[in-house]
Scaffold this active site. Structure first.
Site, short mmCIF file in Angstrom:
data_model
loop_
_atom_site.label_atom_id
_atom_site.label_comp_id
_atom_site.label_asym_id
_atom_site.label_seq_id
_atom_site.Cartn_x
_atom_site.Cartn_y
_atom_site.Cartn_z
CG HIS A 278 -2.99 0.54 2.27
ND1 HIS A 278 -1.70 0.62 2.71
CD2 HIS A 278 -3.71 1.31 3.11
CE1 HIS A 278 -1.64 1.41 3.77
NE2 HIS A 278 -2.86 1.84 4.04
CG ASP A 290 -1.29 3.13 7.71
OD1 ASP A 290 -1.99 2.65 6.81
OD2 ASP A 290 -0.83 4.29 7.68
CD GLU A 322 -3.53 4.49 1.66
OE1 GLU A 322 -4.42 5.24 2.10
OE2 GLU A 322 -2.41 4.46 2.17
CD GLU A 323 0.53 4.64 3.78
OE1 GLU A 323 0.28 5.86 3.67
OE2 GLU A 323 0.19 3.96 4.76
CG ASP A 351 -6.05 2.63 5.46
OD1 ASP A 351 -5.17 2.05 6.10
OD2 ASP A 351 -5.83 3.59 4.69
CG HIS A 445 2.42 7.33 8.00
ND1 HIS A 445 1.99 8.29 7.12
CD2 HIS A 445 1.67 6.24 7.76
CE1 HIS A 445 1.01 7.78 6.36
NE2 HIS A 445 0.81 6.54 6.74
#
Ligand SMILES: *[C@@H]1O[C@H](CO)[C@@H](O)[C@H](O)[C@H]1NC(C)=O
Ligand SMILES: *[C@@H]1O[C@H](CO)[C@@H](O)[C@H](O)[C@H]1NC(C)=O
Ligand SMILES: *[C@@H]1O[C@H](CO)[C@@H](O)[C@H](O)[C@H]1NC(C)=O
Ligand SMILES: *[C@@H]1O[C@H](CO)[C@@H](O)[C@H](O)[C@H]1NC(C)=O
Length: 505
Positions: A278, A290, A322-323, A351, A445
């Site tokens: 992604h 990520d 995606e997130e 991913d 994140h």
């Protein structure tokens, strides 16, 4: 620069259906001359062509790109809708354009919802429970102001309108997590006139969830840990009245974002191996691991593949959104006509390829629970790690990444990863090095998911494995099961707790 202009023009002007055409019809293209004189794909040669320097150089580029969002976000990010994401798309697209027509490129715009919570607060009685957190994609409280009401206990798990007592109206619904999605609970609470809702956990931990697709009935919704909920429940069940103040200042915006697809001009277009990563990050940081790592792995493999000719078509995808809940991959599979679905022999998800405190994780995608072929793919990864003398672990194939739409629609799937917010065990420390007790990706994140947040050993190893997976199926599907019908799993036949990284129920 030219491609940026093109990208913006495409985003602005074309409708999704206009742009889907090149995704599905390769027949008009001539492969002649494209791979003249190139050797047939060979896994050893393709793996040998993967160099860590190329990956790390691209990671630096991506970080600079993330910094272009600083004006708006005051820190680097590549979240959808940001400058950093627009430039990520431009970067990928122009790199592919530079590959001499080896691929047919297309962009697939689609609508996405973007939620932003600016401020929130939940007071219960005189306490401010530490675990209270607003759900992703929650609407604000009325007029973006605090609302007041008593906590009203909802019966059962609040999945049926009859579970909501009449006095929920004008008050705050207190609902147990489970059985149906957070979105359903929020909607039912809203329908009976609740001013806010709190979904409390059946386990002691926090509830960090998403309401998914916004509806007009959703109300401002918080998650609350089971630990914080325990004493409150006791009082409510004893008939005590507990008042509360709920406040969420949030915005849910509809935007347009874009998937990028690249398919080899050469190779049997009726038998494609597809892989994806992604292109977007979360808003909190630049997302270099990520999923900068997966996106750049794909770009590097796509680049090196151009030195070879292929028997089967290879289709790369860079998903957006995606997130926000696997939006791009969901959209792609949703609009895929059945005969096109049948041409995708398998989908491989990449991913997070280089977590700093990594484990070599293989999705435990079995044929018993997934479209047939998933397990053959799983075993390809196991065999490769074993052949390199490397350890691996199985992780659940539970809907947390972009493979979800594929396996729900009959397409075999699988993939590898190196770990997110899970905690490394003692055994895994012995198997992979690193540090037991820490997260696999301590910057998951967060703002610190930057160029220092990849382990280059893991990233290189996994990129070679990605190259191996591409080379294997680009050469032949002889040992791979034929596709069966396009839909096997119904959307609700196998409910998963996740759809993306956030809990949905
Ligand atoms: C392709 O092969 C040539 C010759 O071996 C090599 O120089 C080049 O780096 C390879 N990769 C690409 C993407 O051209
Ligand atoms: C993999 O999944 C199957 C069910 O599909 C399960 O029986 C098996 O125990 C799982 N293996 C591991 C190591 O988790
Ligand atoms: C694999 O794991 C074992 C412990 O289970 C360890 O002794 C061995 O060194 C590991 N192998 C590699 C290559 O790290
Ligand atoms: C990557 O991980 C290996 C094994 O844990 C470790 O030896 C190495 O120092 C790490 N490298 C980086 C750049 O973090």
């Amino acid at each position: 620069m030219a491609s940026r202009t093109l990208l913006l023009a495409v985003l602005g002007a074309a409708t999704a259906s206009e742009l889907q055409i090149p995704l599905f019809s390769q027949q008009g293209q001539s492969a002649a001359g494209n791979s003249l004189g190139k050797p047939l794909i060979n896994t050893d040669y393709l793996q040998a062509s993967i160099k860590i320097e190329n990956l790390l150089d691209r990671a630096k580029d991506l970080y600079k790109i993330a910094q272009t969002s600083e004006d708006e976000y005051s820190h680097p990010t590549r979240v959808i809708g940001s400058e950093g994401h627009a430039r990520t798309l431009e970067y990928i697209y122009s790199a592919l354009e530079g590959l001499g027509g080896y691929y047919t490129l297309s962009q697939q715009p689609f609508p996405a919802v973007l939620g932003k919570v600016y401020e929130s607060r939940l007071v219960i009685g005189h306490e401010v429970p530490e675990s209270a957190s607003p759900m992703s994609l929650t609407p604000p409280t009325a007029h973006k102001q605090p609302v007041y009401g008593n906590l009203v206990l909802v019966a059962n798990e609040g999945c049926d309108a009859s579970d909501y007592p009449a006095d929920v109206a004008g008050n705050v619904a207190f609902v147990l997590r489970g059985t149906c999605s957070f979105g359903t609970k929020s909607q039912l609470a809203g329908k009976v006139g609740a001013v806010a809702a709190v979904v409390y956990n059946y386990e002691s931990g926090e509830v960090s969830g998403t309401l998914e697709s916004p509806t007009p009935d959703h109300v401002a919704t918080f998650g609350l840990s089971g630990k914080d909920a325990g004493p409150i429940l006791k009082k409510l069940k004893a008939g005590e009245v507990i008042d509360s103040i709920a406040y969420i200042d949030a915005e849910v915006k509809q935007i347009q974002t874009t998937n990028i697809i690249a398919q080899t001009v050469e190779g049997d277009p009726d038998n494609c191996v597809m892989l994806g990563g992604h292109s977007d990050s979360v808003s909190e940081g630049p997302g270099i691991n990520d999923d900068g790592s997966g996106s750049l792995t794909l770009l590097e493999v796509a680049t090196q593949l151009t030195n070879f000719s292929v028997n089967n078509c290879v289709r790369f995808a860079w998903w957006a959104g995606e997130e926000e809940g696997l939006l791009g991959s969901d959209y792609y599979v949703d609009v895929l006509p059945e005969e096109e679905n049948m041409k995708i022999r398998l989908f491989m998800d990449y991913d997070m390829m280089g977590s700093p405190n990594f484990a070599y994780q293989v999705y435990n995608a079995t044929n018993a629970a997934n479209p047939v072929g998933s397990e053959q793919l799983r075993d390809l990864y196991l065999d490769w790690y074993s052949a390199q003398g490397l350890n691996y672990t199985f992780i659940p194939f539970d809907g947390r990444s972009d493979y979800d739409a594929f396996i729900r629609n009959g397409i075999p799937g699988g993939g590898i990863a190196t770990g997110a917010e899970g905690v490394k065990t003692k055994e895994e420390e012995a198997m992979f090095g690193g540090k037991a007790g820490d997260w696999y990706d301590p910057c998951y994140h967060q703002l610190c998911d930057d160029t220092g947040n990849v382990n280059s050993t893991a990233w290189l190893v996994n990129t070679k494995l990605v190259a191996h997976s591409v080379a294997t199926f680009a050469l032949s599907f002889d040992d791979f099961p034929e596709r069966t019908k396009a839909s096997t799993l119904g959307a609700d036949e196998q409910p998963t707790k996740y759809h993306g990284h956030r809990l949905v129920l």
